[in-house]
Design an enzyme around this catalytic site. Sequence first.
Site, PDB file in Angstrom:
ATOM      1  N   HIS A  63       0.833  -1.195   0.000  1.00 50.48           N
ATOM      2  CA  HIS A  63       0.000   0.000   0.000  1.00 50.48           C
ATOM      3  C   HIS A  63       0.866   1.242   0.000  1.00 50.48           C
ATOM      4  O   HIS A  63       2.043   1.205   0.357  1.00 50.48           O
ATOM      5  CB  HIS A  63      -0.933   0.016   1.217  1.00 50.48           C
ATOM      6  CG  HIS A  63      -0.208  -0.034   2.530  1.00 50.48           C
ATOM      7  ND1 HIS A  63       0.254  -1.219   3.072  1.00 50.48           N
ATOM      8  CD2 HIS A  63       0.143   0.929   3.413  1.00 50.48           C
ATOM      9  CE1 HIS A  63       0.852  -0.973   4.224  1.00 50.48           C
ATOM     10  NE2 HIS A  63       0.803   0.328   4.457  1.00 50.48           N
TER      11      HIS A  63
ATOM     12  N   CYS B  24       1.695   3.811  11.521  1.00 52.12           N
ATOM     13  CA  CYS B  24       2.642   3.336  10.515  1.00 52.12           C
ATOM     14  C   CYS B  24       2.883   4.472   9.527  1.00 52.12           C
ATOM     15  O   CYS B  24       2.187   5.486   9.566  1.00 52.12           O
ATOM     16  CB  CYS B  24       2.128   2.083   9.809  1.00 52.12           C
ATOM     17  SG  CYS B  24       0.680   2.358   8.756  1.00 52.12           S
TER      18      CYS B  24
END
Length: 698
Positions: A65, A210
């Site tokens: 991603h 993250c």
Amino acid sequence: MSELITADLVDLDLSADTKEAAARSLAERMVAAGRVTDLEGFLADVAAREAQMPTGLDGGIGIPHCRSAHVTEPTLAFGRSAAGIDFGAADGPADLIFLIAAPTGGDADHLSILSTLARHLMDAEFTGALRSVDDPARAAALVRGDEPEAADAETETEAADAAEPAAEAPQPEAAPAAPAPAATAPEEPAAEAPAQPAEAPFRIVAVTSCPTGIAHTYMAAESLTKAAETAGVELVVETQGSAGFTRLDPAVIAAADGVIFAHDVEVRDRGRFAGKPVVDVGVKAGINRPAELIAEVREKAARGEVGTPAAHSDAPMDRDAEEHDGFGTRLRKWLMTGVSYMVPFVAAGGLLMALAFAIGGYQINKAPSVAEHFVWTETGSWAALLFQIGNVAFTFLVPVLAGFIAYGMADRPGLVPGFVGGSIALTIDAGFLGGLIAGLLAGAVVMAIQRVRVPAPLRGIMPVVVIPLISSAVVGFLMFLVIGKPIAALQKALTDWLSGLTGANAIILGVILGLMMCFDLGGPLNKVAYAFAVGGLANPNDGSLKVMAAVMAAGMVPPLAMALATTVRGKLFTKAERENGKAAWVLGASFITEGAIPFAAGDPLRVIPASMAGGAVTGALSMAFGCTLRAPHGGAFVVPLIGQPLLYLVAIVAGVAVSTALVVVLKGLRKTGTKEPEAPTAEDAQPAVESRQEPVAA
């Protein structure tokens, strides 16, 4: 607002055998759907995110991603691989691959949908349904959460579950013949009832984050929440994701018995959690081993620990550190933390001083203070102003280096003793080397204090009063009276050695620095060589200025060489590499060695050796020519400030030529030894097929 995923974005027979090929296959579907505008640019962003941390998860899941300017709207593509694809998970290859694409300014609604998906991936029933589904439209509906058949199945299951107790309910009523046990049964619970509220549950607050804030952030939160339920622990999570975050209530934090940080980027407002036992790990640890983290924070609370030394929260690489990392690995990260914070001071101060020398000459350092004497119409006054501003910025180099080395080791409590130790290093002329030692010393002292058990009422004042007070006193004592003078003597010896560098010794040092600058293209070895050169600028002499010139020249070679190679032999490179080659011209000229990373990532065995060879040639020639440099950065834009500028350019051109020639030769040998992907035509392919079939027929 279009759907996040459609049937066209689903591939239930994904044939790719590598994670790069899988990402490309799914990304091509996004391009066809009009969700991605530039395939190669988007894949470069995906690869950059993958380089930060593998996106494979336990349970056969891969979630490549990224956030990218090439994405028009938040999009999800799903692929299912029969053979499995390695995404770096500890338990093996992934068969469920989700490519998540978010635009750089993605709206909160879609990003919240992506976060919901991330949570569902921790549900075994959800992943099991995806493994068994046989229709792309149904798979897309499952992912979106609007699969009607799944809902019907759940309704039937609930009805069946409700029917079972209904069928069983009459049985106890049909046997009223045992009044004595019935009378005894209520007495036992009544006797046990007072014991239930005796102990309050253990309370934990957690923060997950993250780099992109799309997937791992929410998966870690879900994993920790489920583990807490199993362990009988109260846990509240703050997810610092792309869709924003809601701060934990201060009352909840105050009531918590422990804290878990599962993150790969800086925890925002980390000071809110001061005075609590802390477990600080990377976000993947929160996903893969939540029960261990909960047990660990409970053990720390039982021992009365106030917290643990935390890796520097601004450095993503530190967030992957685990307890099994060796001392050498941790030491490198601590030093790089200090260097990364020092570099802006180096760039600002060094360039201001270099401009001052260019305008007013090298005697400008003897000009009186501009606070006492400044003539608006005199060039010399302006040059003196630039020099004195730059000089002030340079005085922060050693304290900032020491302070943030200590910060990398022990978090915020390490800042005060680190800065104090660095300032003392300047006072006693211990210089750059003294700053390194002071930072490590300050961090070690704070880490030792943090391990001392203290009463609960004192925990709140430990980080802001007790630890800075004691650690500053200890570091100051050691720097002034114990190790400061020996370090200062060693620093003077190093400075004298650099001053006397001539002939073969200078050339050998140039070769070594050139190799270091080009080995990892902006990585730890590159930064060590750069820090060595910058440290010499704190006490400039002819030798240290030569070292700075050699380091910058060698660092410019790899991106310039790759740019030239893609120009002269473009067929040896992919379309994406040829596009990167255009940007590499500017990056190389600006002394940004990282411009060669995309080439090294795709073909490290050819690009890195070629880059090192060219860097060694440039470093050696720069030292041999006696080129000097007072600016720590700037690349080709500070050539007028370089001593022997024409010879300096000759050194750079020679290194670029060597690297270009080598990479072209090495890639040419590879193309010769293997089948050229663009050469065969349809007619050429037929004999190749026949030649493979002949042995079978025989």
